[in-house]
Scaffold this active site. Structure first.
Site, PDB file in Angstrom:
ATOM      1  N   ASP A 183     -11.820  -4.713  -1.647  1.00 55.82           N
ATOM      2  CA  ASP A 183     -12.580  -6.372  -2.568  1.00 55.82           C
ATOM      3  C   ASP A 183     -14.247  -5.587  -1.746  1.00 55.82           C
ATOM      4  OD1 ASP A 183     -11.257  -6.238   0.147  1.00 55.82           O
ATOM      5  OD2 ASP A 183     -13.076  -6.898   0.670  1.00 55.82           O
ATOM      6  N   GLU A 210       0.757  -1.073   0.253  1.00 52.70           N
ATOM      7  CA  GLU A 210       0.331  -0.172   0.254  1.00 52.70           C
ATOM      8  C   GLU A 210       0.872   1.411  -0.138  1.00 52.70           C
ATOM      9  OE1 GLU A 210      -3.860  -1.690   2.623  1.00 52.70           O
ATOM     10  OE2 GLU A 210      -1.818  -0.728   3.949  1.00 52.70           O
TER      11      GLU A 210
END
Ligand code: SAH
Length: 236
Positions: free
Chosen positions: A199, A13
């Site tokens: 997701d 990230e």
């Protein structure tokens, strides 16, 4: 110069942000701890970034609330930022309007799996519910959607977790923000959670496989929106 610290869980990230901002590793924290620190300057901002680092036993990235607490504590104690940005990824519900790669700002940050049914005070303590006024103002200026960022220590979701998450109007599920918000509250430092969807928790694909295939895209979108946020902060 405004001091900003970004607290980011995973190196995947953080990588696009470190690269785009040209941050260099600084080894600011106690070497016994797994956290990794980076620093640099962007416009008139002094930027630090801390990641949770990896687990020496299992070789995976440290995720969840205890590494987040540790990283946030080290960052706030050592770097005294004026603003904490928790940039990370999250799950969303497609039936609440979320899409892969959407980026949200947390208007409120809470735990969803700390159920302490021992009276109102313990229940409220368990939920946390940290209000993020500064973040709401910045989201409005950036024209970014806001959500209730919900933190717990599991990537999957029990039926009880899901029922609690679904009570919130717009919700993102992740594993660090409320721990960081708790530490930031002790230092009376405002916090902005910027969360990019990896997701969709109500899709037919498993969360873990969706997470893996969308992590790079979500991290790129995260980097772009964090840059817009830094541009705005540099102008203020
Ligand atoms: N399977 C992954 C582990 C990811 S853990 C791997 O092997 O690399 C999930 C990380 O992404 C946490 O830091 C969390 O904050 C965030 N996250 C993304 N989607 C999530 C979801 N649906 N639930 C909880 N955390 C999520």
């Amino acid at each position: 110069m405004k001091r900003i610290t970004m607290v980011v869980a995973m190196k995947q990230e953080a990588a696009p942000l470190i690269e785009k901002l040209g941050l260099t590793e600084t080894n600011d924290t106690n070497p016994l701890l797994p956290c990794k620190t980076f620093a640099g300057e962007y416009k008139n901002l002094s930027i630090n970034l801390i990641t949770n680092g990896s687990d020496s036993v299992h070789g995976v990235e440290n995720v969840g609330t205890q590494p987040a607490t540790l990283a946030a504590y080290e960052a706030l104690r050592l770097l005294s930022p004026e603003l904490v940005i928790n940039a990370g990824t999250c799950g969303g519900f497609s039936d609440k309007g979320s899409k892969i790669g959407d980026v949200y700002i947390g208007e409120r940050i809470r735990f969803f799996d700390r159920r302490i049914p021992m009276g109102d005070h313990y229940e409220a303590y368990g939920d946390g519910n940290f209000q993020c006024e500064v973040a709401v103002d910045l989201a409005r200026k950036l024209d970014l959607p806001t959500s209730i960022v919900c933190t717990g220590n599991s990537l999957d979701m029990s039926p009880t977790d899901e029922a609690i998450l679904r009570q919130e109007p717009m919700v993102n599920k992740e594993m660090e923000a409320a721990a960081i918000a708790w530490v930031a509250s002790h230092y009376q430092t405002p916090m902005v959670a910027v969360k990019s969807v990896t997701d969709l928790m109500d899709s037919k694909h498993g969360t873990a496989e969706e997470f893996a295939s969308n992590l790079a895209l979500a991290s790129r979108n995260l980097q772009e929106e964090v840059l817009r946020l830094l541009d705005l902060l540099a102008r203020q």
